[in-house]
Design a protein around this motif. Sequence first.
Motif, short mmCIF file in Angstrom:
data_model
loop_
_atom_site.label_atom_id
_atom_site.label_comp_id
_atom_site.label_asym_id
_atom_site.label_seq_id
_atom_site.Cartn_x
_atom_site.Cartn_y
_atom_site.Cartn_z
N MET A 237 9.32 0.58 1.79
CA MET A 237 9.65 0.21 0.41
C MET A 237 8.40 -0.01 -0.43
N MET A 238 7.30 -0.39 0.24
CA MET A 238 6.04 -0.61 -0.49
C MET A 238 5.46 0.68 -1.03
N THR A 239 5.88 1.83 -0.48
CA THR A 239 5.42 3.11 -1.03
C THR A 239 6.07 3.35 -2.40
N HIS A 240 7.21 2.71 -2.63
CA HIS A 240 7.87 2.81 -3.92
C HIS A 240 7.35 1.74 -4.88
N THR A 241 7.16 0.53 -4.36
CA THR A 241 6.75 -0.60 -5.22
C THR A 241 5.24 -0.68 -5.39
N LYS A 242 4.50 0.09 -4.53
CA LYS A 242 3.02 0.06 -4.54
C LYS A 242 2.48 -1.34 -4.23
N GLU A 243 3.30 -2.13 -3.57
CA GLU A 243 2.90 -3.50 -3.23
C GLU A 243 1.93 -3.50 -2.05
N GLU A 252 -12.09 -7.82 -0.68
CA GLU A 252 -10.90 -7.92 -1.53
C GLU A 252 -10.06 -6.64 -1.57
N LYS A 253 -10.32 -5.70 -0.66
CA LYS A 253 -9.48 -4.51 -0.57
C LYS A 253 -8.08 -4.94 -0.10
N ARG A 254 -7.05 -4.29 -0.60
CA ARG A 254 -5.69 -4.69 -0.29
C ARG A 254 -4.98 -3.64 0.58
N PHE A 255 -4.01 -4.14 1.39
CA PHE A 255 -3.28 -3.27 2.30
C PHE A 255 -1.80 -3.65 2.28
N SER A 256 -0.96 -2.68 2.56
CA SER A 256 0.48 -2.93 2.59
C SER A 256 0.92 -3.51 3.93
N GLN A 257 0.11 -3.31 4.97
CA GLN A 257 0.46 -3.80 6.31
C GLN A 257 -0.60 -4.76 6.84
N ARG A 258 -0.14 -5.78 7.54
CA ARG A 258 -1.05 -6.75 8.13
C ARG A 258 -1.93 -6.09 9.20
N GLY A 259 -1.35 -5.14 9.95
CA GLY A 259 -2.10 -4.45 10.99
C GLY A 259 -3.25 -3.64 10.43
N SER A 260 -3.03 -3.05 9.25
CA SER A 260 -4.09 -2.27 8.61
C SER A 260 -5.24 -3.17 8.17
N LEU A 261 -4.88 -4.35 7.68
CA LEU A 261 -5.91 -5.31 7.29
C LEU A 261 -6.71 -5.77 8.50
N LYS A 262 -6.00 -6.00 9.60
CA LYS A 262 -6.66 -6.46 10.83
C LYS A 262 -7.66 -5.41 11.33
N SER A 263 -7.27 -4.14 11.29
CA SER A 263 -8.16 -3.06 11.70
C SER A 263 -9.35 -2.94 10.74
N HIS A 264 -9.07 -3.12 9.46
CA HIS A 264 -10.12 -3.04 8.45
C HIS A 264 -11.18 -4.12 8.64
N MET A 265 -10.75 -5.31 9.04
CA MET A 265 -11.68 -6.42 9.22
C MET A 265 -12.75 -6.11 10.25
N LEU A 266 -12.46 -5.22 11.20
CA LEU A 266 -13.43 -4.84 12.22
C LEU A 266 -14.61 -4.08 11.61
#
Length: 304
Positions: A237-243, A252-266
């Motif tokens: 649904m976030m692909t529609h809402t762009k949330e 401060e980069k933003r992600f729709s999924q917590r897992g993506s943020l976790k990978s990004h933090m590495l």
Amino acid sequence: MNVIISGNLKTHMLTQTNEKPHRCDVCEKRFCKVGALKTHMMTHTKEKPHQCVVCEKRFSRRGNLKTHMMTHTKEKPHQCVVCKKRFSQRGSLKSHMLTHTKEKLHRCIVCEKRFGDSGSLKRHMLIHTKEKPYRCDVCEKRFSRSGDLKPHLMTHTNEKPHRCHVCEKRFNRGGYLKTHMLTHTNQKPFRCDVCEKCFNQSSHLKRHMLTHTKEKPHRCDVCEKRFSRSGNLKTHMMTHTKEKPHQCVVCEKRFSQRGSLKSHMLTHTKEKPHGCIVCAKRLTHMLTHTKEKLYRCDVCEKKI
């Protein structure tokens, strides 16, 4: 005596004719017994006249207080004749017996799904009606079940009354603790009848069964795409809402999924937590040995 018998017979006859002469002036719900109406009125007045002498918890019905008292006395007078398991309530025993007979008498008139007890059917019907009668007074979030509201309130108070005696970890639901305990015992009581794979949670088994049935019960109201998991639909649904609710605290980069943020933090910590047991190289290198595809796209569900 004849008057009493006559009155009881008259009330009983209403159950045969489905006549409900007693009406609630607030919500217009009808009842065949005046006592049932009187008890119902307490749902509007929030009156709870029956109090536990041990913990002072209050109840609107005397029967509910009587059942509650068994949590203090540990009394379980109702026993299953098949497996000898005991229950504090007759209704719980009756529902339990259906696990032996596999009988499901209660049918949903909308989707025809069947249930072993009327309570399960009643809760299921809220899926169709979208009704959420239980509201949090703090954040006004609504729930379809009172049992879901109570643990939610603990997220505001940070209360976690259920403690694991092995590792001291605490939970706001008894069910979460019960599931957690399986991580210590390595017990997996839920088995797939198709491939015999075992799981420690019934919800995991239910989700796994969809891989056999190819069923995708969760549908996007925007593009009508279907998903096997409600979580995948929520992410989609976030692909529609762009949330993008998950934000990196460093850049401060933003992600729709917590897992993506976790990978990004590495990328900031330079941490490489995944080591290859064959050659000691780190990150996703092991997949070159196993050819395994661990990651699934939440949009199209393709595995990579």
